[in-house]
Design an enzyme around this catalytic site. Sequence first.
Site, PDB file in Angstrom:
ATOM      1  N   TYR A 156      38.407  29.993  55.063  1.00  0.00           N
ATOM      2  CA  TYR A 156      38.253  31.432  55.294  1.00  0.00           C
ATOM      3  C   TYR A 156      36.862  31.745  55.847  1.00  0.00           C
ATOM      4  CZ  TYR A 156      37.760  36.422  54.274  1.00  0.00           C
ATOM      5  OH  TYR A 156      37.536  37.770  54.382  1.00  0.00           O
TER       6      TYR A 156
ATOM      7  N   ILE B 131      38.102  35.003  32.994  1.00  0.00           N
ATOM      8  CA  ILE B 131      36.885  34.632  33.708  1.00  0.00           C
ATOM      9  C   ILE B 131      36.846  33.119  33.843  1.00  0.00           C
ATOM     10  CG2 ILE B 131      34.365  34.498  33.552  1.00  0.00           C
ATOM     11  CD1 ILE B 131      34.341  37.211  32.284  1.00  0.00           C
TER      12      ILE B 131
END
Length: 305
Positions: free
Chosen positions: A141, A200
């Site tokens: 990306y 997380i």
Amino acid sequence: MKVLVTGGLGFIGSHLVDRYIDLGYEVIILDNLSTGSLANLNPNARFVSMSLLEDQVADLVSDEKPDIINHHAAQVNVRNSVANPFYDIETNLLATSKLLEASGKAEVKRFIFSSSGGTVYGKTPSRAIPESYKTNPISPYGINKLASEFYINFYAELYGFQAVILRYSNVYGLRQNPRSESGVISIFKNRIKNQLHPVIYGDGEQIRDYIHVSDVVNANIMFSQLDSSLQGTFNVGTGKGTSLNKLLNFFYVFYPDGKVPVYKEAKEGDLFYNVLSIDKLTSLGWSPKLSLEEGIKELCQGDIS
């Protein structure tokens, strides 16, 4: 003035369309609805459902001859780009190149591109990174965003249009999709609101630069004045870092009964620190207006009112 907004039904793109409409621009939205939503459609804009990879895009740009193209359409999931790099090349790099070719031939005056300050720099030291810092993306990306920047500058030189590259930090706000892996603020909010444990990866001390979508729109609008000669590459962020643990605490102010976080093993390739220096952009008169606390309050107000 006529502007073509790719990805204009998506999170950032739809907010941008709304602002253009409010300012009196003629707006054409180009979106293939892969992640955008018709719920975000501004009724005063014209919508064309089309992939940027289709040959008809060149005809559309040639027929409409927009003054500005604001390119926000993209595959935005970093982990998806790792899992399927060829799809990311096609969707982000090839599609951008085809759009640039069409823009040049149609004599578009200005091309604005949403790049990624969160990925093009790669691993960085614990300080705010300026545009001059070396780029070393570690995901497909990020690689394709950076390659697109090079193609933009190439085509701008070839055809003579003005090029503006905006490297965003972590953008958040209303309309962000909580079902995507990107956009941790919308993900956290959705899970806490629904009495689910926020997840997380790592210890929660990783630092990011969070900017509200309204401030991102303001930056785009500043570069959307054709009588301006402003062009180049600019970071768009706040210059301030916030850890995931601190970010969660902002939400617990509004959801005091929210579930505590669950910590899992850090994911390979995740950056520990990413904060953007915004000195170059603030020197032009722009500055972020909405603090992170105020932005999260806006997101939560609908649930607590």
